[in-house]
Structures are given as C-alpha cells and as structure tokens.
Motif scaffolding. Structure first.
Motif, PDB file in Angstrom:
ATOM      1  N   ALA A 109      18.327   4.787 -14.090  1.00  0.00           N
ATOM      2  CA  ALA A 109      19.697   5.247 -13.842  1.00  0.00           C
ATOM      3  C   ALA A 109      20.733   4.132 -13.825  1.00  0.00           C
ATOM      4  CB  ALA A 109      19.759   6.022 -12.534  1.00  0.00           C
ATOM      5  N   GLY A 110      20.315   2.864 -13.947  1.00  0.00           N
ATOM      6  CA  GLY A 110      21.288   1.783 -14.001  1.00  0.00           C
ATOM      7  C   GLY A 110      21.051   0.730 -12.942  1.00  0.00           C
ATOM      8  N   PRO A 111      21.666  -0.457 -13.094  1.00  0.00           N
ATOM      9  CA  PRO A 111      21.387  -1.596 -12.208  1.00  0.00           C
ATOM     10  C   PRO A 111      21.888  -1.425 -10.781  1.00  0.00           C
ATOM     11  CG  PRO A 111      23.179  -2.121 -13.717  1.00  0.00           C
ATOM     12  CD  PRO A 111      22.606  -0.809 -14.176  1.00  0.00           C
ATOM     13  N   THR A 112      22.857  -0.537 -10.569  1.00  0.00           N
ATOM     14  CA  THR A 112      23.353  -0.358  -9.195  1.00  0.00           C
ATOM     15  C   THR A 112      22.615   0.738  -8.448  1.00  0.00           C
ATOM     16  OG1 THR A 112      25.075   1.211  -9.873  1.00  0.00           O
ATOM     17  CG2 THR A 112      25.652  -1.137  -9.885  1.00  0.00           C
ATOM     18  N   PHE A 113      21.695   1.427  -9.131  1.00  0.00           N
ATOM     19  CA  PHE A 113      20.903   2.455  -8.469  1.00  0.00           C
ATOM     20  C   PHE A 113      19.540   1.871  -8.126  1.00  0.00           C
ATOM     21  CE2 PHE A 113      18.186   6.269  -8.319  1.00  0.00           C
ATOM     22  CZ  PHE A 113      18.879   6.986  -7.366  1.00  0.00           C
ATOM     23  N   LYS A 114      19.472   1.220  -6.968  1.00  0.00           N
ATOM     24  CA  LYS A 114      18.280   0.484  -6.573  1.00  0.00           C
ATOM     25  C   LYS A 114      17.377   1.277  -5.637  1.00  0.00           C
ATOM     26  CE  LYS A 114      20.323  -4.102  -7.149  1.00  0.00           C
ATOM     27  NZ  LYS A 114      19.482  -4.390  -8.323  1.00  0.00           N
ATOM     28  N   ARG A 115      17.947   2.200  -4.863  1.00  0.00           N
ATOM     29  CA  ARG A 115      17.169   2.921  -3.872  1.00  0.00           C
ATOM     30  C   ARG A 115      17.593   4.385  -3.835  1.00  0.00           C
ATOM     31  NH1 ARG A 115      17.957  -1.299   1.196  1.00  0.00           N
ATOM     32  NH2 ARG A 115      16.738  -3.034   0.342  1.00  0.00           N
ATOM     33  N   ALA A 116      16.643   5.286  -4.002  1.00  0.00           N
ATOM     34  CA  ALA A 116      16.942   6.719  -3.900  1.00  0.00           C
ATOM     35  C   ALA A 116      16.859   7.120  -2.432  1.00  0.00           C
ATOM     36  CB  ALA A 116      15.971   7.528  -4.746  1.00  0.00           C
TER      37      ALA A 116
ATOM     38  N   PRO B 290      22.974  -2.902   0.413  1.00  0.00           N
ATOM     39  CA  PRO B 290      23.910  -3.962   0.794  1.00  0.00           C
ATOM     40  C   PRO B 290      23.534  -5.297   0.160  1.00  0.00           C
ATOM     41  CG  PRO B 290      23.207  -2.691   2.712  1.00  0.00           C
ATOM     42  CD  PRO B 290      22.327  -2.284   1.582  1.00  0.00           C
ATOM     43  N   CYS B 291      24.543  -6.028  -0.314  1.00  0.00           N
ATOM     44  CA  CYS B 291      24.310  -7.328  -0.950  1.00  0.00           C
ATOM     45  C   CYS B 291      25.513  -8.217  -0.676  1.00  0.00           C
ATOM     46  CB  CYS B 291      24.086  -7.155  -2.456  1.00  0.00           C
ATOM     47  SG  CYS B 291      23.834  -8.714  -3.337  1.00  0.00           S
ATOM     48  N   SER B 292      25.357  -9.143   0.266  1.00  0.00           N
ATOM     49  CA  SER B 292      26.483  -9.993   0.674  1.00  0.00           C
ATOM     50  C   SER B 292      26.882 -11.004  -0.395  1.00  0.00           C
ATOM     51  CB  SER B 292      26.129 -10.726   1.974  1.00  0.00           C
ATOM     52  OG  SER B 292      24.967 -11.523   1.792  1.00  0.00           O
ATOM     53  N   SER B 293      25.961 -11.349  -1.293  1.00  0.00           N
ATOM     54  CA  SER B 293      26.260 -12.360  -2.313  1.00  0.00           C
ATOM     55  C   SER B 293      26.711 -11.759  -3.641  1.00  0.00           C
ATOM     56  CB  SER B 293      25.006 -13.221  -2.556  1.00  0.00           C
ATOM     57  OG  SER B 293      23.936 -12.414  -3.029  1.00  0.00           O
ATOM     58  N   CYS B 294      26.743 -10.428  -3.728  1.00  0.00           N
ATOM     59  CA  CYS B 294      27.105  -9.772  -4.988  1.00  0.00           C
ATOM     60  C   CYS B 294      28.620  -9.684  -5.148  1.00  0.00           C
ATOM     61  CB  CYS B 294      26.500  -8.368  -5.044  1.00  0.00           C
ATOM     62  SG  CYS B 294      24.694  -8.341  -4.991  1.00  0.00           S
ATOM     63  N   THR B 295      29.087  -9.811  -6.370  1.00  0.00           N
ATOM     64  CA  THR B 295      30.518  -9.677  -6.656  1.00  0.00           C
ATOM     65  C   THR B 295      30.901  -8.228  -6.935  1.00  0.00           C
ATOM     66  OG1 THR B 295      30.112 -10.160  -8.988  1.00  0.00           O
ATOM     67  CG2 THR B 295      30.688 -12.019  -7.555  1.00  0.00           C
ATOM     68  N   GLU B 296      29.912  -7.380  -7.230  1.00  0.00           N
ATOM     69  CA  GLU B 296      30.141  -5.963  -7.431  1.00  0.00           C
ATOM     70  C   GLU B 296      29.194  -5.166  -6.534  1.00  0.00           C
ATOM     71  OE1 GLU B 296      29.676  -4.983 -11.506  1.00  0.00           O
ATOM     72  OE2 GLU B 296      31.309  -6.275 -12.202  1.00  0.00           O
ATOM     73  N   THR B 297      29.599  -3.942  -6.216  1.00  0.00           N
ATOM     74  CA  THR B 297      28.777  -3.114  -5.332  1.00  0.00           C
ATOM     75  C   THR B 297      27.417  -2.827  -5.952  1.00  0.00           C
ATOM     76  OG1 THR B 297      28.615  -1.012  -4.145  1.00  0.00           O
ATOM     77  CG2 THR B 297      29.747  -0.972  -6.259  1.00  0.00           C
ATOM     78  N   MET B 298      26.406  -2.794  -5.111  1.00  0.00           N
ATOM     79  CA  MET B 298      25.059  -2.434  -5.534  1.00  0.00           C
ATOM     80  C   MET B 298      24.706  -1.029  -5.050  1.00  0.00           C
ATOM     81  SD  MET B 298      23.558  -4.771  -7.397  1.00  0.00           S
ATOM     82  CE  MET B 298      25.139  -4.864  -8.249  1.00  0.00           C
ATOM     83  N   SER B 299      25.732  -0.259  -4.666  1.00  0.00           N
ATOM     84  CA  SER B 299      25.534   1.112  -4.222  1.00  0.00           C
ATOM     85  C   SER B 299      26.131   2.065  -5.250  1.00  0.00           C
ATOM     86  CB  SER B 299      26.195   1.335  -2.855  1.00  0.00           C
ATOM     87  OG  SER B 299      25.640   0.462  -1.887  1.00  0.00           O
TER      88      SER B 299
END
Length: 256
Positions: A199-206, A225-234
C-alpha cells in the motif's frame, strides 16, 4: 505548559455534518471513549477513573476503582473497561465490567493477566466481545452473557478489528495482512486474507481497520511515529476486492 482535552462529536443534520466540541479542561487526560449516540463515557487514564455525560455535562462517574482504564465498550448500563496495570509493557491487562447504575466494578477476565490485550471490540452479529492478545498472537472471543471466553483465533500480531457481515476481520499489524473469519460457524474458519503490504511507504502498520459493508471497501490506518522523518509515516489506505468474493461469503447465509 498547559494542556486541554477537547472532545468533538459530529452529527449529521439535514444532510450536513455538524461538529460540537466540548473542552474538558487541562486536568482531564482522556485515553479512549465509548458512546451510544446519547451518552459518551471517557476513560481518564491518569486518574484511573471514567467520566461521562450521563446527567448532561461531563462529570466523574462514581464507581469503584478501575486501574489504568485504556479502552471502553458501552452496552446499555454496562461499560467494559480494558485496564493497563503497567503502561510501560504489554502483558499486564485485565477487563472490568462496570455497572453504571450501581457503580459496582467486577473483574471478568479471570485471575491472571491477559497476554498483551490492546483493545476491545463488539462483533454485533455474533454478540461476542473480541480482543487481540498481541503477545500470544491470538484474538480471544468472549461471551458477555456468560462472562467466559468461548474460543480464540490464531493471528500473528493481531491488532485492528472490523465486521463484515457475520465475519470478523483481523489485521496483522506489521505484516499488514487482514484475515477474515466466519463467526457464524462453530469452528470459526478462515475464509479469506487480504495483503495490504504493497500500500505504500507510509503504510507501515495496519493498526486500525474499518469496513463499509455496502461497498465491501476496507479502510486501514497506520500510525508510525518517526521523530527523524521529514514527512509523516502515518496514513490511511483503502482496499477492495474486485470479485467481491469475501463480501459474498461474509454477507451470505451459512450453516453451523
């Protein structure tokens, strides 16, 4: 710093969405809520209590002590509470039954801690309360009438839950696979699996899922949650099955 807890209820009036927001104040720390359209009950995790609008405004509900209320289900005058006895680790959970009319609290999950229970869910067609136990890779089926576990489903990393007819859909969090079980049959067979891992790189956990029974579309939410990311991982993704085979099985009549 000062914190506040706004609670927003959205209603549909004359075909339009109308939002009503209540600010519960900085002394209130809400973990989860449950409602039936007329009443809302909120879990106040920090103070190990629950509050609600049973008499209009949101006030503490006078009950015996619940420990670390995390997740709620509301049935008539009964609230089921998933308690976290240790916020730092999974594996120390219990389920309480709270009688709103008397304030009495009863532990109904047995003498031992649950094995990583994360949320409660009501599967209306079967009348069962279900909850994933992440550490034992299973979903427990609980009958609220008898207050006993009546079965379990083997699912790796079980987390998100949803209903499709008489089937229960269970999301495997990190694997991003959704499994459909037929609760109309006594052995609760697996009838289908959907793989959402592409489903894509930002869909890490169902982590959370929902299903529209009319269209058969499944919506899945990932929180990472990703404190070091420049874009949301949600993200939230939508999936559907062109053949609608799962929908046909789960909405059709089956025999025990």
């Amino acid at each position: 710093e000062h914190f506040s807890t706004p609670f927003t209820k959205i209603e549909i009036k004359n075909g339009e969405y109308v939002a009503h927001t209540t600010n519960l104040g900085e002394e209130t720390h809400i973990e989860h809520f449950a409602g039936d359209g007329k009443r809302e009950i909120l879990a106040q995790f920090a103070d190990s209590g629950i509050i609600g609008n049973l008499k209009g405004e949101y006030l503490p509900i006078n009950t015996e002590r619940v420990v670390g209320p995390h997740h709620l289900l509301l049935f008539n005058d009964v609230v089921y509470v998933l308690n976290l006895h240790d916020i730092t680790t999974l594996g120390k959970e219990t389920i309480s039954k709270v009688d709103l009319s008397t304030g009495k609290v009863k532990i109904i999950s047995g003498e031992h801690y649950l094995n990583g229970a994360t949320n409660l869910y009501f599967h209306k067609p079967s009348g069962l309360v279900v909850f994933p136990e992440v550490l034992s890779h299973q979903v427990t089926l609980f009958d609220p009438k008898t207050e006993k576990a009546v079965g379990s489903l083997s699912v790796n990393q079980a987390r998100g839950l949803a209903t499709l007819g008489h089937c229960l859909a269970v999301a495997s969090e990190d694997e991003r696979i959704v499994s459909f079980f037929d609760l109309n049959k006594s052995d609760h067979p697996l009838v289908s699996t959907w793989d959402l891992s592409s489903a894509g790189p930002t869909f890490k956990r169902a982590r959370t899922i929902g299903i529209d029974e009319n269209s058969g579309k499944l919506f899945a939410r990932s929180v990472a949650p990703c404190s070091s990311c420049t874009e949301t991982m949600s993200s939230v993704v939508m999936a559907e099955e062109p053949s609608r085979a799962t929908q046909k099985v789960c909405l059709g009549k089956t025999q025990q």
